[in-house]
Each structure stands twice: as structure tokens, then as C-alpha cells.
Design a protein around this motif. Structure first.
Motif: not given
Length: 325
Positions: A131-136, A172-181
Motif C-alpha cells: 500500500p502507498l501514501i503520498g501525492e495523488g 511513499y509513492a515518490g519512492n515507489a515511482a523511483s523504484g519503477l523507473a
């Protein structure tokens, strides 16, 4: 991370547009999914969106000669109702379905991984997120809490369920996005690396959900009640007494939507009592990835988002346990 970089965004609606938006693409991120952990989950919808749509996407990717696909999976595929789920690693042999907390959703995600990995001519990677939290965010447990506080106009506080001894890992969603990238970058660096599965989780402390949410709610002026604490087993048994007749009735006639979308008993158990957290080791070693935002940064950025969030505008169809629209 470079937050000044500009990107071009074009909207595509419907699976019939797959061919158009894949034209010229070298890497595809499949981030679409629905989840339903409610009393009467929409199995058909989950299978259509999490499985059939993935199959059509992969066919279209092959036709468009896409080189790489990064597929969004779920950390829940590794989980069990057996206590505890601690430092879980990326299993390919899943726990028995009888032990799955959300069996219909988990089935759909396991099947989607299988479909993605069938394509030998496309480099593939499955990223299992918790589960994620953060922007959006519009449907996390933090949004649930803010909705409840707005509804509870007398005290605008949040009662505690359980003894605050459970653990549910949240990223945190920002970290998840970084991991995907980073997954995409690693695939480009190492073209033979394929059919891999990895958890992308950050270094947030392993805490119960109330302790985790506290600084986010405080930023909004929503206190966690020190006076109202409901023992977990009392809450669980009381809810079981309420929903058991409903589950029996649902075998005969469909439940009204508002009732069918109440959370399942497994949601209470996994959220307020169970221990569920995942090992970051494979993402650190295989991807050489470190979350760009530490715990303090992630909480500060998330708190700023939730402080300005218009709770009244959150979609009625989305909750942490159900997002099928």
C-alpha cells in the motif's frame, strides 16, 4: 531526483487505443489495476481489468515490437493469514489459496504475472508494491481516516482499533515511482535480465497503522483519540456477528452495493492485528536502488499533500479496500 524535468503526457482511453499509444514505444509500464477486498468482491471486474486487459496489452506489445514491459503486481500475492508475514521475500510458489487474505484479487495478480512472463520475446519485470501514501492518493487508509474524521463532527478524532501491535508496511509513492523507473534503467543496462520479480519498498519504520498515520493526521488537525480504544478481538467478533448473516444472504441474493462494499473481515485482521512487511534486499542488490526520500522527507511531503487535500472531493467508489471504478 530531477523534479524540474518536463515530460509530455497524452491521454488514451480504452483498450481499443492500445495499438495507437504503443506505436514507437520501447518500454511500457502497466500500472493499471483494480482491487476489491470487500464483503462481496467484484470478481468479474478484477479478472477483466487485472488479467484479460493484461493479456490484450501483451498481445499489442508484441505486435508493436515493444522491447520491455514493467508490470505492476502486488506484495499481497506473497502474504498469508498465518501470523506473521515478516521480511517476506519474492516467492514464486505462493501460499495456498485457503490462506490468502484476499483470494480473488491475489488470484488475478498471480495470473497476470504468469501471462506477462509467457512472452519470451519481450523483456519483462513484475514489481510487487505494498500500500502507498503520498501525492495523488485518493484511496489509502489515510484517506479513510480523514473521511471518518470529517464524518465524526463531534470530536473529529480517530478511535483506535486494537492494541497498536499490528504492522502493515506502507510505502511513499515518490519512492515507489523511483523504484519503477530504476527497474526500467536496469532492464536497459542488462537486456538479458527478464522474468524477474521484485518488491519495491522503502525504509519507513515498521509500525502499526495508527502510529504511522499520526504525523500525517496531525498536519490536518486530526488527533488520534487517547480515550477511545476498541480491543481488536472485540471489534473483530462484533463485526463478524454483523457480517456473517450478510454473507449468508449474499449466497442467495446480491447485496445492495453499499453493503457489498463493506470491508471484509480479512481487511480488519490484516490492517489492525497481523504483521505484514517485506524484505528490501533484492531491490537493493539486484537493482542497486536506494529510496531517494528518507522517512522524514517522505512524511513531510505526504503531510503537505494531505493537509491541502479536499476530502469532500474524494471519489465515493474508492477506499483502501475497494477501488473497482
Amino acid at each position: 531526483m530531477d523534479e524540474t524535468r518536463s515530460i509530455s503526457v497524452e491521454s488514451f482511453v480504452g483498450q481499443e487505443s492500445f495499438e495507437r499509444f504503443l506505436d514507437g514505444a520501447s518500454t511500457v509500464f502497466n500500472l493499471h489495476e483494480v482491487w476489491d477486498f470487500s464483503l462481496q468482491p467484484n470478481k468479474k471486474k478484477m479478472w477483466e481489468e487485472n488479467v484479460n486487459a493484461v493479456e490484450r496489452l501483451m498481445v499489442a506489445c508484441r505486435a508493436a515490437k515493444v522491447a520491455r514491459v514493467v508490470h505492476l503486481s502486488s506484495a499481497f500475492v506473497n502474504t498469508s493469514i498465518r501470523w506473521p508475514n515478516t521480511n517476506l521475500v519474492e516467492l514464486t510458489e505462493m501460499p495456498p489459496k485457503s490462506e490468502a487474505p484476499f483470494p480473488d484479487y491475489i488470484d488475478s495478480k498471480i495470473e497476470s504475472e504468469r501471462i506477462v512472463f509467457e512472452y519470451d520475446d519481450i523483456q519483462t519485470f513484475a514489481v510487487r508494491l505494498c500500500p502507498l501514501i503520498g501525492e495523488g492518493d485518493q484511496s489509502s487508509i489515510v484517506c479513510n481516516a480523514l473521511r471518518f474524521a470529517q464524518w465524526n463532527k463531534l470530536s473529529q478524532s480517530l478511535p483506535v482499533i486494537g492494541d497498536r501491535g499490528g504492522v502493515l508496511q506502507i510505502t511513499y509513492a515518490g519512492n515507489a515511482a523511483s523504484g519503477l523507473a530504476r527497474v526500467m534503467e536496469k532492464m536497459i543496462e542488462q537486456p538479458t535480465l527478464t522474468k524477474e520479480v521484485v518488491f519495491v519498498v522503502d525504509d519507513a519504520p515498521k509500525k502499526d497503522v495508527f502510529t504511522f498515520m499520526e504525523p500525517l493526521l496531525e498536519a490536518r488537525g486530526v488527533p488520534i483519540s487517547s480515550a477511545i480504544r476498541v480491543p481488536f478481538f472485540f471489534a473483530y467478533v462484533l463485526y463478524w456477528l454483523i457480517v456473517s448473516p450478510l454473507l449468508f444472504i449474499s449466497q442467495i441474493v446480491p447485496l445492495p452495493t453499499s453493503v457489498a462494499r463493506l470491508p471484509s473481515l480479512a481487511v480488519l485482521y490484516m490492517t489492525f492485528y497481523h504483521w505484514t512487511f517485506f524484505s528490501p534486499n533484492k531491490s537493493r542488490l539486484l537493482l542497486d536502488w536506494v529510496p531517494p526520500y528518507d522517512y522524514r522527507q517522505a512524511m513531510r511531503r505526504s503531510a503537505a499533500y494531505y493537509k491541502s487535500l479536499d476530502v469532500a472531493s474524494l471519489p465515493e467508489s474508492s477506499r483502501s479496500w475497494c477501488c473497482v471504478e
